[in-house]
Design an enzyme around this catalytic site. Structure first.
Site, short mmCIF file in Angstrom:
data_model
loop_
_atom_site.label_atom_id
_atom_site.label_comp_id
_atom_site.label_asym_id
_atom_site.label_seq_id
_atom_site.Cartn_x
_atom_site.Cartn_y
_atom_site.Cartn_z
N ASN A 170 40.16 30.87 39.32
CA ASN A 170 41.32 30.18 38.72
C ASN A 170 41.40 30.44 37.22
O ASN A 170 40.71 29.80 36.44
CB ASN A 170 41.24 28.69 39.04
N TYR B 146 50.68 37.14 49.44
CA TYR B 146 50.21 37.48 48.09
C TYR B 146 48.81 38.11 48.15
O TYR B 146 48.57 39.19 47.61
CB TYR B 146 50.19 36.23 47.20
N1 UFG Z 1 46.84 21.09 42.64
C1 UFG Z 1 47.17 19.75 42.67
N2 UFG Z 1 48.34 19.37 42.07
C2 UFG Z 1 49.18 20.25 41.44
C3 UFG Z 1 48.81 21.63 41.42
C4 UFG Z 1 47.64 22.01 42.04
O1 UFG Z 1 46.45 18.92 43.23
O2 UFG Z 1 50.22 19.84 40.94
C5 UFG Z 1 45.57 21.51 43.26
C6 UFG Z 1 45.76 22.56 44.33
O3 UFG Z 1 46.00 21.95 45.57
C7 UFG Z 1 44.41 23.27 44.26
C8 UFG Z 1 44.00 23.16 42.80
O4 UFG Z 1 44.78 22.09 42.27
O5 UFG Z 1 43.48 22.60 45.03
C9 UFG Z 1 44.29 24.41 41.99
O6 UFG Z 1 45.63 24.79 42.23
P1 UFG Z 1 46.36 25.95 41.41
O7 UFG Z 1 47.74 26.05 41.95
O8 UFG Z 1 46.18 25.73 39.96
O9 UFG Z 1 45.52 27.24 41.78
P2 UFG Z 1 45.14 27.84 43.22
O10 UFG Z 1 43.69 27.55 43.43
O11 UFG Z 1 46.08 27.42 44.28
O12 UFG Z 1 45.48 29.35 42.96
C10 UFG Z 1 44.54 30.27 42.55
C11 UFG Z 1 45.25 31.39 41.81
C12 UFG Z 1 46.11 32.18 42.76
C13 UFG Z 1 45.32 32.60 43.95
C14 UFG Z 1 44.67 31.42 44.61
C15 UFG Z 1 43.80 31.85 45.75
O13 UFG Z 1 46.04 30.87 40.76
O14 UFG Z 1 46.62 33.31 42.09
O15 UFG Z 1 43.87 30.74 43.69
O16 UFG Z 1 43.67 30.82 46.69
F1 UFG Z 1 46.11 33.20 44.85
#
Ligand code: UFG
Length: 323
Positions: free
Chosen positions: A169, A140
């Site tokens: 985020n 991605y």
């Molecule tokens: N998390 C949990 N439980 C859940 C969902 C998420 O603990 O049910 C944690 C994840 O591990 C992370 C944080 O919450 O530490 C945020 O997770 P998200 O999935 O909401 O977002 P991300 O940080 O993974 O994703 C964001 C953007 C993506 C991008 C990414 C880059 O939404 O588009 O950052 O690393 F690619």
């Protein structure tokens, strides 16, 4: 001014489309509704179609004579991109090329692009500024890195002027509850936390042994309304200046997953059930944006990106979802 908003029925695109309309900008939304929602298009005409369909683009662009394009039509799931990179390269790179080629052919000079913090990969330092090396660690992030490179190359060769925004985020929803976040499946933290608040079913905290304040991951949450405003400011900036730019968009504040749950308990007024779980593969410990460049150059001032306001708007949406 008339703008083509691709992916304008999706989460960030629909908020940007609505924001543009409020500024008096005429918009046409192009969305294939694979992830978008018809109801999210509150303003402008919706054309249901594929941005990889060159004949459709030619007809639309010839008829509408757009001044600019804002492109939100991308797949965004990191995990899915690891399992099915072909889907991501097809949509986020091949179809993007079709859109850019059509823009060049129809003399649409200005292009605003949704990029992501995922272009930076595992951070070498935080807060992450625009000069941080771009070394994506999943398909991605790589597709967006390639998208940024295509914009730079099309700029040099064909005079395309672009603005790329790397969101951290994206979170929150329209304060009036008319449009909001509706991913299927929903993988993002805030909707999952608020669903746990609503349904009483425990959500999982992915990872408790990171090198952070409390062991859970730190993220920088930025309100989708603030992102929408940045797109408008960015478009105006590149049009006035006729030069391309890239900006990181975040609040510049980091919260751990456990801190966010606590704040969500305050906002919702109830206990949020959760379980401590294993790390999710590919999650960096800490992502925080440096937003100085957007503030200084665009005059961008995040207005709703404090965590309490984000959660308040998201809780309002979760309780009164329209789609
Ligand atoms: N998390 C949990 N439980 C859940 C969902 C998420 O603990 O049910 C944690 C994840 O591990 C992370 C944080 O919450 O530490 C945020 O997770 P998200 O999935 O909401 O977002 P991300 O940080 O993974 O994703 C964001 C953007 C993506 C991008 C990414 C880059 O939404 O588009 O950052 O690393 F690619």
């Amino acid at each position: 001014m008339k703008v083509l908003v691709t992916g304008g029925a999706g989460y960030i695109g629909s908020h940007a489309n609505r924001f543009l309309a409020r500024q008096g900008v005429e918009t046409v939304v192009l969305d294939d509704l694979s992830n978008g929602h018809r109801e999210a298009v509150t303003d402008g005409r919706l054309v249901v179609g594929d941005m990889g369909d060159r004949a459709l683009l030619d007809d639309l662009m010839a008829a509408e004579k757009f001044d600019a394009i804002m492109d939100f039509a991308a797949f965004i799931e990191v995990g899915e991109s690891v399992e099915n990179p072909a889907k991501y390269y097809e949509n986020n790179v091949v179809k993007l090329k079709t859109l850019l080629d059509a823009a060049v052919a129809h003399d649409i000079r200005y292009f605003v692009f949704s990029s992501t913090a995922a272009v930076f990969g595992e951070p070498r330092y935080v807060p992450i500024d625009e000069d941080h090396p771009r070394e994506p660690i999943n398909p991605y992030g790589m597709t967006k890195r390639v998208g940024e490179a295509m914009l730079a190359d099309y700029g040099r060769a064909y005079g395309l002027v672009s603005c790329a925004f790397r969101y951290f985020n994206a979170a929150g929803d329209a304060p009036d509850g008319i449009i909001g976040e509706a991913h299927e499946p929903e993988s993002h933290l805030i909707p999952r936390v608020l669903r746990a608040a609503k349904n009483g079913v425990a959500m999982k905290v992915f990872g408790t042994d990171y090198d952070t304040r409390d062991g859970s991951c730190v993220r920088d949450y930025v309100h989708v309304e603030d992102l929408a405003e940045a797109h408008y400011l960015g478009l105006r900036y590149i049009m006035e200046r006729n030069g391309s730019e890239q900006f990181n968009l975040g609040s510049s504040e980091g919260f751990t997953v456990l801190e966010l749950i606590k704040e969500a308990e305050r906002v919702t007024g109830g206990k949020i059930p959760y379980e401590l779980a294993e790390r999710r593969p590919g999650d960096p410990a800490t992502l925080i944006a440096a937003n100085k460049k957007a503030r200084e150059i665009l005059g961008w001032e995040p207005k709703r990106s404090d965590l309490g306001t984000i959660l308040k708007d998201a809780w309002n949406w979760e309780q009164n979802r329209k789609y």
